[in-house]
Design an enzyme around this catalytic site. Structure first.
Site, PDB file in Angstrom:
ATOM      1  N   GLN A 286       9.352  -4.043  -9.507  1.00  0.00           N
ATOM      2  CA  GLN A 286       8.764  -5.267  -8.983  1.00  0.00           C
ATOM      3  C   GLN A 286       7.673  -5.760  -9.925  1.00  0.00           C
ATOM      4  O   GLN A 286       6.723  -5.034 -10.182  1.00  0.00           O
ATOM      5  CB  GLN A 286       8.166  -4.944  -7.607  1.00  0.00           C
ATOM      6  CG  GLN A 286       7.515  -6.106  -6.907  1.00  0.00           C
ATOM      7  CD  GLN A 286       6.579  -5.617  -5.809  1.00  0.00           C
ATOM      8  OE1 GLN A 286       5.619  -4.887  -6.082  1.00  0.00           O
ATOM      9  NE2 GLN A 286       6.863  -5.989  -4.585  1.00  0.00           N
TER      10      GLN A 286
ATOM     11  N   SER B  51       2.052  -7.641  -9.531  1.00  0.00           N
ATOM     12  CA  SER B  51       0.625  -7.519  -9.863  1.00  0.00           C
ATOM     13  C   SER B  51       0.375  -7.680 -11.352  1.00  0.00           C
ATOM     14  O   SER B  51       1.212  -7.310 -12.194  1.00  0.00           O
ATOM     15  CB  SER B  51       0.104  -6.152  -9.425  1.00  0.00           C
ATOM     16  OG  SER B  51       0.205  -6.016  -8.039  1.00  0.00           O
TER      17      SER B  51
ATOM     18  N   SER C 206       6.028   0.072 -10.399  1.00  0.00           N
ATOM     19  CA  SER C 206       6.657   1.367 -10.111  1.00  0.00           C
ATOM     20  C   SER C 206       7.988   1.456 -10.854  1.00  0.00           C
ATOM     21  O   SER C 206       8.776   0.503 -10.837  1.00  0.00           O
ATOM     22  CB  SER C 206       6.940   1.509  -8.611  1.00  0.00           C
ATOM     23  OG  SER C 206       5.771   1.339  -7.885  1.00  0.00           O
TER      24      SER C 206
ATOM     25  N   GLU D   6       8.483  -5.124   2.270  1.00  0.00           N
ATOM     26  CA  GLU D   6       7.768  -3.962   1.739  1.00  0.00           C
ATOM     27  C   GLU D   6       6.836  -3.379   2.799  1.00  0.00           C
ATOM     28  O   GLU D   6       6.716  -2.175   2.946  1.00  0.00           O
ATOM     29  CB  GLU D   6       6.968  -4.348   0.494  1.00  0.00           C
ATOM     30  CG  GLU D   6       6.255  -3.136  -0.117  1.00  0.00           C
ATOM     31  CD  GLU D   6       5.577  -3.440  -1.455  1.00  0.00           C
ATOM     32  OE1 GLU D   6       5.368  -4.619  -1.758  1.00  0.00           O
ATOM     33  OE2 GLU D   6       5.271  -2.473  -2.169  1.00  0.00           O
TER      34      GLU D   6
END
Lengths: 406, 364
Positions: A138, A141, A173, A256
Site C-alpha cells: 500500500q 503514507s 509493508s 483496513e
C-alpha cells in the site's frame, strides 16, 4: 437472538469437514509451516504455493472461501451467512488448511476494485490476488503525510500514455515482496488537497522504483521506504476517476480498519497467553495459580469476549442491512488496545525471561510471545493511529465538532 | 444465527425507555431518594400496568412469560433512567420461585407478584463478599429459620422473602412472609437511595421450604448479576450522553469545550470501552435463556466488567463537568451513587473474576 446451530448448520459443518478430509491431507498439512495469523494480518506470511492455490480454487468452487466476491472474478459468491462463515473458519483452522488470505491485497484492494475498478482491472487482478499469486503493498503514507494523509506530495504528471511518477512513500509493508502497489498520487497540483489525488496501481518492477527496508523497533523489517524517480505508469492504471482517489481510498481504509478490528488476532494471543500461564512456573509456582494473574486474565477475557461478540453484532447488523453506528467505529481502537494489554500480560508472566529475544530456546515459548508485544504497534498505528481513531469516534460517533483542518 | 434484538425486544426497550422519561424525571427520583423507605407506590403501580413486575413469570401465573434477555433490556433502561424501587430483588426472587417450581407457593405468590400487587425479595449473601448458595449458614431447625442476612435489596418493603438457607439435607430455598414472627428487618443507610438494602434477622422464624439444592438460588443470583450488568451499561451510556451534551454547550476560552481534543478523546475512550461491552450482558442473558451451562461464568464476567466500566465512566464524566459535576443539585450524582451500588452488590468485580477463573477450571 438465536445462536444455536440448527440441523441445517450441523449438516453444513459435516459437509465442510468431509470436503477438508477429502481435499487437504496429512501430507499437505505436513508441508505447511504453521501460519502465524499475526504476521498474516500484515501480509508477510502467506502460503501461496501451487498446491495451496489448487486447494483454494477447490474451496472457492465449493463455496467456502471469498464468499462475498462474485464468481466471475474468482470468488464463491454466496449469500451472506455469518454462521456458515464461522463454521468455515473453525473447520479450516481445525484442518490447518489454507483459508482466505488476510493480507492487504484481498482485504483492502479487492473490495476497492469491486467498488471502483474497471472490468479489465477486476478480471486481471482479483482472482490472482485472492489466491495469493499477486501480492500487494500500500503506497499511502509519506514522510510528511501520516495522520494528515491528504497532504501527500508524490506526484504524477501525464506524459502521453503514461503518468510520470516522482516522490517517496514510507511505512510500506512488504514492499520488497510485493509485485504491485496501490498508491495515492497527487495528479492535480492546483486543486484543493483532497481533490487532487488519484488512486494508482503500480507494477513494482517498473524502472525507477527503489525499495529500502526500514528496521522497526522490534528489529524486523516488514516496512520499507519506496522511492519513485520518473516511474512510468500506464495512463489506464488508475482506479476510479482522475482526482477522485481520496474517496476511492476511503473504502480501502474502512476495509483496513475492519481487518485490524477483527478480534481473531486478539483471541489467538489470548489463548497463547493462557497456555503460557498454565505452563510457566515463576518462583516455584504456576503463573495461573497467582491471584493477580487470574484477575488480569479474566479481565482481559471479558474485553476479548466483548470484542468477539460485538463482531457478531456487527455481522448481524450487516446481514440485516442496518447501520451499526458507533459499535463499528470503536472496534479497531478497542481490539488493538486489548491486543497490547494481552501481550503485556504475556510479558509479565514470562517474568525476567521476558527480555529474551524470539527464538532464544531458554525463553518461555522460545520468546515467541515477544513478537505480538511488538506487533501491537503495527496494529495500533496501521489504518490510522489511535488519536485519529479517537477523532473519528468523537466526531462521527458522538457528534462532537471536527478538529480544525487546513 | 442472529446476534441482535428482535423487533419485539426493540419495542419493549423503547416502551420502557419512554416510560422512564415520562414517569421518572429527576425531581421524582430525588423525592424518592429522600423518602423514608425509597418506595413510590404509584410509580411501582405504573410499572405494574406495563407488565414489568411479571415479565419473567409464566403466563399461566399471570405474567408475560418472557426471557431473561427481555428483562435485562428493562434493567438497561432502568439504569439509564436511574429508576428507583424494588425491581432487582423482586426479579431475583420471582426467578428463584419459578425455578423452585413449588406448585403451591407458585400458585399463591406468582399471580400477585406478576401484577406488582405483592413485592418479593431474595435473601442470599451472609459473610462479607460471599454470594454462593452452597456457603450459607442460615439454617432451618426446630420449626424455624435461624440466621442473619445483612444486605438484602428491597427487603424493607417486601411482602415475602425467598431465603437461601440449609437444613439437615443441605442447602435449599425457604419462603418467609412479611409478618412472620421472629423476623427482624433493619433498614440500612446506603449510598444509593434508589435501591434500598436492609438486614434481616431470623430467630426461629416460621418458613415454608420450596426447594432443595442450590440450582434455583444460583440461577437467581446469576440473573441478578446480569441485571446489574445491564443496569450499569444503561447508566454508563446515560452519563456519556450527559457529558457529551454538556461539552457541546459549555463554553470556556471562547468556545465549547467539545472543541478541545482532550475532551473529545476522553469521551472517545469511554465509548470504546463501553459500546462493545453491551454484547457481554446480551450474551450472558441469552445464555441464561438458552445455554444454561455457560450462564454462571458469563454472568460473572459481564457483572464484573460492566460495573467497573460504569464506575470509570462516572468518574470521567464528573471530571469533564468540572465543579458542577461535583454538586448535589446536578443529576450526575444520582448515577455516581447508582454505580457504587452496581459495583458492590452481589460481590465486587475481583470476586466474580476469581469465580470465572475457577469456573473455567484453572488450577488455583
Amino acid at each position: 437472538m438465536n445462536l444455536s446451530y440448527s440441523e441445517a448448520y450441523q449438516a453444513f459443518r459435516a459437509e465442510v469437514r468431509a470436503f477438508l478430509t477429502a481435499n487437504w491431507t496429512d501430507a499437505d498439512r505436513a508441508s505447511d509451516p504453521a501460519p502465524d495469523p499475526v504476521k498474516a494480518s500484515l501480509g508477510s506470511v502467506v502460503r501461496a504455493d501451487p498446491r495451496a492455490s489448487e486447494f483454494r480454487r477447490q474451496a472457492i468452487a465449493a463455496g467456502y472461501l471469498y464468499r462475498q466476491v462474485p464468481r466471475r472474478y474468482g470468488g464463491a459468491e454466496q449469500p451472506a451467512d455469518t454462521l456458515k462463515a464461522t463454521i468455515i473458519t473453525e473447520e479450516f483452522k481445525r484442518a490447518k488448511a489454507p483459508a482466505e488470505i488476510l493480507g492487504q491485497g484481498p482485504s483492502m484492494l479487492v473490495p476497492t476494485l469491486l467498488a471502483h475498478g474497471t472490468e479489465e482491472q477486476r478480471e486481471r487482478f482479483v482472482e490472482p490476488t485472492l489466491l495469493g499469486q499477486i501480492r500487494w503493498c500500500q503506497g499511502y503514507s509519506e514522510p510528511g503525510a501520516g495522520s494528515d494523509l491528504a497532504s501527500l506530495r508524490a506526484s504524477g504528471v501525464l506524459d502521453g500514455d503514461h503518468w510520470l511518477v516522482n516522490g517517496q512513500k514510507t511505512w510500506t509493508s512488504n514492499a520488497a515482496e510485493a509485485k504491485w502497489m496501490f498508491a495515492l498520487i497527487r495528479t492535480e497540483p492546483g486543486a484543493p488537497k483532497h481533490d487532487g489525488i488519484t488512486y494508482m496501481l503500480i507494477d513494482m518492477k517498473t524502472p525507477g522504483i527503489e525499495v529500502r527496508p526500514l528496521r522497526q523497533l522490534n528489529g524486523a523489517a516488514h516496512f520499507s521506504e519506496v522511492f519513485f524517480t520518473d516511474v512510468r505508469v500506464p495512463r489506464t492504471s488508475i482506479v476510479g476517476e482522475r482526482g477522485r482517489g481520496w474517496s476511492v481510498s476511503r473504502s480501502t481504509l474502512k476495509a483496513e480498519r475492519a481487518l485490524i478490528g477483527n478480534a481473531g488476532f486478539a483471541r489467538q494471543i489470548f489463548d497463547g497467553t493462557l497456555a503460557l500461564a498454565q505452563l510457566t512456573e515463576v518462583r516455584g509456582r504456576k503463573a495461573i495459580e497467582d491471584a493477580v494473574i487470574r484477575d488480569r486474565l479474566t479481565d482481559l477475557e471479558s474485553r476479548l469476549l466483548a470484542a468477539e461478540l460485538n463482531g457478531y453484532r456487527l455481522l448481524t447488523t450487516n446481514a440485516r442491512g442496518e447501520d451499526p453506528g458507533i459499535f463499528s467505529l470503536v472496534a479497531k481502537l478497542h481490539t488493538s488496545t486489548l491486543f497490547y494489554d494481552i501481550a503485556r500480560l504475556a510479558m509479565d508472566i514470562s517474568s525476567d525471561r521476558g527480555l529474551l529475544a524470539p527464538g532464544e530456546p531458554t525463553a518461555p515459548f522460545s520468546g515467541m510471545l515477544f513478537e505480538p508485544y511488538m506487533t501491537y504497534y503495527a496494529l495500533a498505528i496501521g489504518g490510522g493511529a489511535p488519536n485519529i481513531q479517537r477523532n473519528v469516534i468523537g466526531e462521527r460517533g458522538l457528534g462532537l465538532p471536527r478538529d480544525a483542518r487546513l | 444465527m442472529d446476534f441482535g434484538l428482535s423487533s419485539e425486544q426493540t419495542l419493549l426497550s423503547d416502551t420502557v425507555g419512554r416510560w422512564t422519561e415520562s414517569e421518572c424525571k429527576s425531581t421524582r427520583i430525588r423525592q424518592i431518594v429522600e423518602s423514608s423507605d425509597g418506595h413510590d407506590r404509584d410509580l411501582w403501580a405504573s410499572l405494574g400496568k406495563i407488565g414489568v413486575p411479571g415479565l419473567l413469570i409464566p403466563e399461566v401465573h399471570g405474567g408475560a412469560g418472557l426471557d431473561v434477555l427481555d428483562l435485562a433490556l428493562v434493567a438497561e433502561q432502568f439504569g439509564r433512567g436511574c429508576v428507583p424501587g424494588p425491581f432487582l430483588g423482586h426479579a431475583m426472587a420471582t426467578s428463584a420461585l419459578i425455578a423452585a417450581d413449588h406448585s403451591q407457593a407458585c400458585a399463591r405468590w406468582l399471580p400477585p407478584a406478576a401484577t406488582g400487587e405483592k413485592i418479593l425479595a431474595f435473601a442470599l449473601g451472609e459473610e462479607i463478599g460471599t454470594w454462593e448458595p452452597a456457603q450459607v449458614g442460615t439454617s432451618f431447625h426446630e420449626g424455624g429459620l435461624h440466621g442473619l442476612k445483612p444486605l438484602v435489596a428491597g427487603a424493607e418493603i417486601a411482602d415475602a422473602l425467598i431465603v437461601v438457607a440449609r437444613d439437615s439435607e443441605g442447602p435449599g430455598l425457604w419462603l418467609v412472609e412479611r409478618d412472620a414472627p421472629g423476623l427482624t428487618t433493619t433498614p440500612l443507610s446506603g449510598s444509593d437511595g434508589t435501591r434500598r438494602v436492609a438486614a434481616l434477622r431470623f430467630d426461629g422464624t416460621p418458613a415454608q421450604k420450596i426447594a432443595s439444592g442450590t440450582s434455583a438460588a444460583e440461577r437467581a443470583r446469576d440473573l441478578g448479576l446480569v441485571l446489574l450488568a445491564a443496569d450499569a451499561f444503561g447508566g454508563a451510556w446515560r452519563c456519556l450522553e450527559m457529558t457529551r451534551d454538556y461539552a457541546l454547550t459549555r463554553e470556556q476560552f471562547g468556545q465549547t469545550i467539545a472543541h478541545f481534543q482532550g475532551v473529545k478523546h476522553q469521551l472517545a475512550d469511554l465509548t470504546t470501552a463501553l459500546a462493545p461491552a453491551c454484547s457481554l450482558w446480551w450474551y450472558a442473558a441469552h445464555a441464561l435463556d438458552q445455554i444454561p451451562e455457560q450462564a454462571p461464568r458469563h454472568a460473572a464476567l459481564a457483572k464484573s466488567h460492566l460495573t467497573e466500566i460504569f464506575d470509570d465512566t462516572v468518574r470521567t464524566s464528573i471530571e469533564l463537568h468540572g465543579g458542577i459535576g461535583f454538586t448535589f443539585e446536578y443529576d450526575l450524582q444520582l448515577w455516581f451513587r447508582r454505580a457504587l451500588f452496581d459495583r458492590a452488590y452481589l460481590g465486587e468485580a475481583r470476586y466474580h473474576r476469581e469465580r470465572a477463573a475457577t469456573l473455567a477450571g484453572w488450577p488455583a
